[in-house]
Every structure is written in structure tokens, then in C-alpha cells.
Design a protein around this motif. Structure first.
Motif, PDB file in Angstrom:
ATOM      1  N   LYS A   1      16.238   9.285  -2.967  1.00 34.82           N
ATOM      2  CA  LYS A   1      15.563  10.146  -2.265  1.00 34.82           C
ATOM      3  C   LYS A   1      14.584   9.491  -0.984  1.00 34.82           C
ATOM      4  CE  LYS A   1      12.243  14.157  -2.203  1.00 34.82           C
ATOM      5  NZ  LYS A   1      11.289  14.688  -2.949  1.00 34.82           N
ATOM      6  N   ILE A   2      14.832   9.630   0.231  1.00 34.07           N
ATOM      7  CA  ILE A   2      14.111   8.843   1.307  1.00 34.07           C
ATOM      8  C   ILE A   2      13.084   9.777   1.838  1.00 34.07           C
ATOM      9  CG2 ILE A   2      14.428   7.482   3.333  1.00 34.07           C
ATOM     10  CD1 ILE A   2      16.374   6.502   0.859  1.00 34.07           C
ATOM     11  N   HIS A   3      11.870   9.497   1.377  1.00 37.42           N
ATOM     12  CA  HIS A   3      10.857  10.452   1.777  1.00 37.42           C
ATOM     13  C   HIS A   3       9.403   9.508   2.243  1.00 37.42           C
ATOM     14  CE1 HIS A   3       8.071   9.533  -1.649  1.00 37.42           C
ATOM     15  NE2 HIS A   3       9.314   9.410  -2.284  1.00 37.42           N
ATOM     16  N   TYR A   4       9.943   8.228   2.926  1.00 36.81           N
ATOM     17  CA  TYR A   4       8.575   7.294   3.265  1.00 36.81           C
ATOM     18  C   TYR A   4       9.192   6.731   4.461  1.00 36.81           C
ATOM     19  CZ  TYR A   4       5.429   3.174   2.539  1.00 36.81           C
ATOM     20  OH  TYR A   4       4.612   2.229   2.966  1.00 36.81           O
ATOM     21  N   ALA A   5       8.232   6.720   5.519  1.00 32.76           N
ATOM     22  CA  ALA A   5       8.472   5.891   6.908  1.00 32.76           C
ATOM     23  C   ALA A   5       7.302   5.176   7.069  1.00 32.76           C
ATOM     24  CB  ALA A   5       8.850   6.903   7.843  1.00 32.76           C
ATOM     25  N   ARG A   6       7.738   3.703   7.545  1.00 34.36           N
ATOM     26  CA  ARG A   6       6.707   2.710   7.791  1.00 34.36           C
ATOM     27  C   ARG A   6       6.815   2.694   9.643  1.00 34.36           C
ATOM     28  NH1 ARG A   6       4.642  -0.851   3.728  1.00 34.36           N
ATOM     29  NH2 ARG A   6       4.262  -2.335   5.558  1.00 34.36           N
ATOM     30  N   ILE A   7       5.968   3.008  10.202  1.00 34.83           N
ATOM     31  CA  ILE A   7       6.157   3.291  11.718  1.00 34.83           C
ATOM     32  C   ILE A   7       5.042   2.086  12.252  1.00 34.83           C
ATOM     33  CG2 ILE A   7       5.785   4.440  13.763  1.00 34.83           C
ATOM     34  CD1 ILE A   7       5.964   7.094  12.118  1.00 34.83           C
ATOM     35  N   SER A   8       5.870   0.973  12.894  1.00 32.26           N
ATOM     36  CA  SER A   8       5.320  -0.054  13.515  1.00 32.26           C
ATOM     37  C   SER A   8       4.904   0.504  14.835  1.00 32.26           C
ATOM     38  CB  SER A   8       6.266  -1.373  13.639  1.00 32.26           C
ATOM     39  OG  SER A   8       5.663  -2.309  14.445  1.00 32.26           O
ATOM     40  N   ILE A   9       3.578   0.643  15.329  1.00 29.22           N
ATOM     41  CA  ILE A   9       3.317   0.975  16.403  1.00 29.22           C
ATOM     42  C   ILE A   9       2.800  -0.094  17.555  1.00 29.22           C
ATOM     43  CG2 ILE A   9       2.452   3.053  15.433  1.00 29.22           C
ATOM     44  CD1 ILE A   9      -0.398   1.798  15.860  1.00 29.22           C
ATOM     45  N   THR A  10       2.769  -1.401  17.053  1.00 30.43           N
ATOM     46  CA  THR A  10       2.923  -2.439  18.070  1.00 30.43           C
ATOM     47  C   THR A  10       3.340  -3.722  17.511  1.00 30.43           C
ATOM     48  OG1 THR A  10       1.258  -3.877  19.466  1.00 30.43           O
ATOM     49  CG2 THR A  10       0.619  -2.843  17.326  1.00 30.43           C
ATOM     50  N   ASP A  11       3.981  -4.520  18.151  1.00 36.19           N
ATOM     51  CA  ASP A  11       4.395  -5.992  17.713  1.00 36.19           C
ATOM     52  C   ASP A  11       3.181  -6.926  18.104  1.00 36.19           C
ATOM     53  OD1 ASP A  11       4.728  -6.340  20.226  1.00 36.19           O
ATOM     54  OD2 ASP A  11       6.894  -6.867  20.002  1.00 36.19           O
ATOM     55  N   LEU A  12       2.022  -6.501  18.485  1.00 32.41           N
ATOM     56  CA  LEU A  12       1.009  -7.424  18.790  1.00 32.41           C
ATOM     57  C   LEU A  12       0.090  -7.618  17.794  1.00 32.41           C
ATOM     58  CD1 LEU A  12       0.264  -6.479  22.545  1.00 32.41           C
ATOM     59  CD2 LEU A  12       1.920  -8.359  21.805  1.00 32.41           C
ATOM     60  N   CYS A  13      -0.722  -8.682  17.628  1.00 31.49           N
ATOM     61  CA  CYS A  13      -1.599  -8.938  16.724  1.00 31.49           C
ATOM     62  C   CYS A  13      -2.715  -9.838  17.041  1.00 31.49           C
ATOM     63  CB  CYS A  13      -1.008  -9.480  15.327  1.00 31.49           C
ATOM     64  SG  CYS A  13      -1.935  -9.630  13.965  1.00 31.49           S
ATOM     65  N   ASN A  14      -3.903  -9.566  16.368  1.00 37.83           N
ATOM     66  CA  ASN A  14      -5.035 -10.366  16.544  1.00 37.83           C
ATOM     67  C   ASN A  14      -5.249 -11.773  15.704  1.00 37.83           C
ATOM     68  OD1 ASN A  14      -5.609  -8.710  14.531  1.00 37.83           O
ATOM     69  ND2 ASN A  14      -7.572  -8.086  15.237  1.00 37.83           N
ATOM     70  N   LEU A  15      -4.243 -12.006  14.858  1.00 32.47           N
ATOM     71  CA  LEU A  15      -4.176 -13.129  14.152  1.00 32.47           C
ATOM     72  C   LEU A  15      -2.633 -13.848  14.336  1.00 32.47           C
ATOM     73  CD1 LEU A  15      -5.714 -12.120  10.727  1.00 32.47           C
ATOM     74  CD2 LEU A  15      -6.467 -13.447  12.383  1.00 32.47           C
ATOM     75  N   ARG A  16      -2.368 -14.865  13.622  1.00 26.93           N
ATOM     76  CA  ARG A  16      -1.098 -15.389  13.786  1.00 26.93           C
ATOM     77  C   ARG A  16      -0.559 -16.039  12.531  1.00 26.93           C
ATOM     78  NH1 ARG A  16      -1.495 -13.083  17.863  1.00 26.93           N
ATOM     79  NH2 ARG A  16      -1.522 -13.698  19.977  1.00 26.93           N
ATOM     80  N   CYS A  17      -0.399 -15.125  11.332  1.00 20.61           N
ATOM     81  CA  CYS A  17      -0.056 -15.846  10.233  1.00 20.61           C
ATOM     82  C   CYS A  17       1.368 -16.282  10.050  1.00 20.61           C
ATOM     83  CB  CYS A  17      -0.149 -14.387   9.285  1.00 20.61           C
ATOM     84  SG  CYS A  17      -1.744 -13.653   9.136  1.00 20.61           S
ATOM     85  N   GLN A  18       1.100 -17.451   9.480  1.00 18.94           N
ATOM     86  CA  GLN A  18       2.336 -18.483   9.622  1.00 18.94           C
ATOM     87  C   GLN A  18       3.606 -17.994   9.127  1.00 18.94           C
ATOM     88  OE1 GLN A  18       1.728 -22.519   9.702  1.00 18.94           O
ATOM     89  NE2 GLN A  18      -0.457 -22.541   9.546  1.00 18.94           N
ATOM     90  N   TYR A  19       3.541 -16.900   7.915  1.00 18.47           N
ATOM     91  CA  TYR A  19       4.857 -16.492   7.512  1.00 18.47           C
ATOM     92  C   TYR A  19       5.285 -15.304   8.392  1.00 18.47           C
ATOM     93  CZ  TYR A  19       1.528 -13.507   5.298  1.00 18.47           C
ATOM     94  OH  TYR A  19       0.504 -12.522   4.950  1.00 18.47           O
ATOM     95  N   CYS A  20       4.574 -14.870   9.348  1.00 17.85           N
ATOM     96  CA  CYS A  20       4.643 -13.531  10.123  1.00 17.85           C
ATOM     97  C   CYS A  20       5.292 -13.591  11.586  1.00 17.85           C
ATOM     98  CB  CYS A  20       3.481 -12.641   9.880  1.00 17.85           C
ATOM     99  SG  CYS A  20       3.571 -11.133  10.580  1.00 17.85           S
ATOM    100  N   MET A  21       4.750 -14.442  12.260  1.00 14.13           N
ATOM    101  CA  MET A  21       4.981 -14.572  13.563  1.00 14.13           C
ATOM    102  C   MET A  21       4.786 -16.218  13.988  1.00 14.13           C
ATOM    103  SD  MET A  21       2.057 -12.872  15.671  1.00 14.13           S
ATOM    104  CE  MET A  21       2.501 -11.178  15.137  1.00 14.13           C
TER     105      MET A  21
END
Length: 318
Positions: free
Chosen positions: A8-28
Motif C-alpha cells: 500500500k503506497i500512501h506516503y509521498a516525500r516532496i523535495s521542494i528545492t535542491d539548494l541547502c544552507n549546509l554542504r553535508c559531505q555525504y549529501c552534496m
């Protein structure tokens, strides 16, 4: 919505920007993501259309993610609009916490019920390293503010990393003794852009149990959730383990992901994306693309076979 494997698919994650105020090493990347033209990123109005279509199809849980969602101009307007859609039962935000002191109350009044805060260390120097310059105090202020605001649930997401934060596991766990929070330890997932950083840093979730023998398993209130939950005797909060590599939870996966540039992914580690942009002004077509993505949702991810997601984590929203 039910996918081809009966989930059952009932959960949506919506990314509203690909910008960030940090630069986490494992993320970007260190230089951040390549900034897209305004026309390449969905408008606030577009996200509202997509949210309405998702909820009409049976999605009852939505989480706003990024990048860092709170840097997106219009985020409170978006939250207010989504929070008012009939049929939505659970509305959440994942953030690094930096902007929560300014925006926490507005988010709560807009209908956001739960907040997840990404926080991988409680050491100032290590925080500056992993975020490439972030201020730990700002993140902790965000945590305090979220607790004071009165959200139904506040969680801390800790990415486990060998030779980085394994010596802080007990300190994170002890936070649940005195604060009404869930601390969730997440296994580090390799993405193509950050593979060099991730190499050698994988730490299984079992390390938490090895170090904290007093933790006892408890039953989760959401059996489809990815985390297995534990508790210290007498603790107010809980400890969760999310183990996508050592203990796959694909069989109970209940989610789809929308990217800031208008793609829908049915699996975090799938290279298959469907475009929603061309269907935005045709509600029936929009729903058709969403349903197609659900029916094409793979049975499982293939990280163990060396398949890496080409997008950085920050471009997908985790």
C-alpha cells in the motif's frame, strides 16, 4: 494505491528545492549543486497541484524535504496550502534545523505535525567538518525551538559513520531519557557523487545495540515505517534503527518521491524517473503518471549489487 507487489503506497516525500544552507559531505558536493534556472524547478503552485493529485489517489502522508526545504521562498505558503487539503492525515518536514527558530511556529500553524532534524554529531568541530562550516549551536537551537513549539513528534536523524560518530552513539541514546524525542540511527547509503566519502565509513545499525545493551525492542505504531524501535528503561523518547543495507525493508516500503524538478521516483535507489511537468495542467494525466510510477515500483533496491543512484542525496530529498 496498491503496487504490483501488494504494497500500500500512501506516503509521498516532496523535495521542494535542491539548494541547502549546509554542504553535508555525504549529501552534496562541496561547491553545492549546480543552480538550476527558475524554469527548471517546480513553482509553489505546481507542488500544490501534485499534492492534491497524490492525496486524491490515496496518499495520506506528505513530508517536505530538500535540499533544505526551509530555504525555499514560499515554503510557509506551500505548507499552509498542503496542510489544508482534505484527506491528509500526516504532514511533516525534514530539516537541518538551522531556520527552525524563525519558522517553527509558522510551520506548526500551517498544519505541519512532525519535524525530523538531521543531526549527525553533538561535537562542534565535527559538526563543522561534516557540514562544511555549519554551526552546531544553530541546529541545537532549532531542536529546542521545535520542542517548545508543540509539534506532535520531533525526531533526530543520525547517519551512522565509522570513524566519525560511533563514539557518540551512547550520548545520542541518552538524549531520549530526558527529552520527548526519537533518535533514529540511519545506515550510510552510497550515492554516486559521494561514493569516495562513503568508502570505509559504513557502520551497521547493530553497532547501536552492541554499545547500548539496555535498549529493549518495542512495537512501532506504524508497522510500515522503516525504523525498528527500541527504548531505554524509563526513557521518555525512543531509539530507532533504519538499516537499508544490513536489513532491507523494501517489502514494506510505502512511499514515492517527488523531486524539485518535477520527477517522480518510486524507489530512492532506482534510476527510473517519470516526468510530471508535462502533466501538471491535466489532472487526469497527472494521476496517470503517478499511478504508472507506483505500478513500476521495483520489488527491492540493488545496492548490494553495486548499483548507485546518479543523483546526489540532496537532489532527491532522502
Amino acid at each position: 494505491m496498491i503496487d504490483a507487489f501488494g504494497r500500500k503506497i500512501h506516503y509521498a516525500r516532496i523535495s521542494i528545492t535542491d539548494l541547502c544552507n549546509l554542504r553535508c559531505q555525504y549529501c552534496m558536493p562541496e561547491e553545492g549543486v549546480t543552480k538550476k534556472d527558475c524554469g527548471e524547478i517546480l513553482r509553489i503552485e505546481d507542488f500544490i497541484l501534485i499534492a492534491r493529485a497524490l492525496i486524491e489517489l490515496g496518499i495520506d502522508k506528505i513530508r517536505l524535504t530538500g535540499g533544505e526545504p526551509l530555504v525555499r521562498r514560499g515554503v510557509i505558503t506551500l505548507a499552509r496550502e498542503i496542510g489544508s487539503i482534505e484527506g491528509l492525515k500526516d504532514f511533516a518536514v525534514t530539516t537541518n534545523g538551522i531556520l527552525l527558530p524563525q519558522l517553527s511556529k509558522d510551520l506548526w500553524e500551517a498544519g505541519v505535525k512532525r519535524v525530523n532534524i538531521s543531526l549527525d554529531t553533538l561535537n562542534e568541530e565535527k559538526y563543522r567538518f561534516i557540514t562544511r562550516g555549519g554551526d552546531l549551536k544553530q541546529a541545537l537551537d532549532g531542536l529546542d525551538t521545535s520542542l517548545e513549539t508543540g509539534f506532535e513528534q520531533v525526531k533526530i536523524n543520525v547517519v551512522l559513520m565509522n570513524n566519525f560518530n560511533e563514539d557518540e552513539i551512547e550520548e545520542f541514546v541518552r538524549m531520549t531519557l530526558v527529552r520527548p524525542i526519537d533518535v533514529r540511527f540511519i545506515e550510510l547509503m552510497p550515492f554516486e557523487g559521494q561514493q569516495a566519502f562513503a568508502y570505509g565509513r559504513y557502520l551497521p545499525g547493530s553497532e547501536v545495540l552492541n554499545r547500548c545493551k539496555s535498549l529493549k525492542p518495542i512495537e512501532s505504531d506504524d508497522l510500515s515505517a522503516p525504523a525498528k524501535y527500541y527504548k531505554l528503561p524509563g526513557a521518555i523518547g525512543r531509539v530507532g534503527l533504519i538499516e537499508p543495507l544490513s536489513h532491507k525493508f523494501c517489502s514494506r516500503c510505502n512511499r514515492v518521491r517527488i523531486t524539485a524538478d518535477g520527477k517522480i521516483l518510486s524507489c530512492l535507489h532506482s534510476r527510473r524517473e517519470l516526468d510530471l511537468r508535462s502533466a501538471l495542467h491535466n489532472p487526469n494525466k497527472l494521476k496517470s503518471v503517478i499511478l504508472q510510477a507506483v505500478m513500476e515500483k521495483p520489488k527491492t533496491h540493488h545496492l548490494s549489487e553495486g548499483q548507485l543512484m546518479e543523483r546526489d542525496m540532496g537532489k532527491i530529498g532522502g
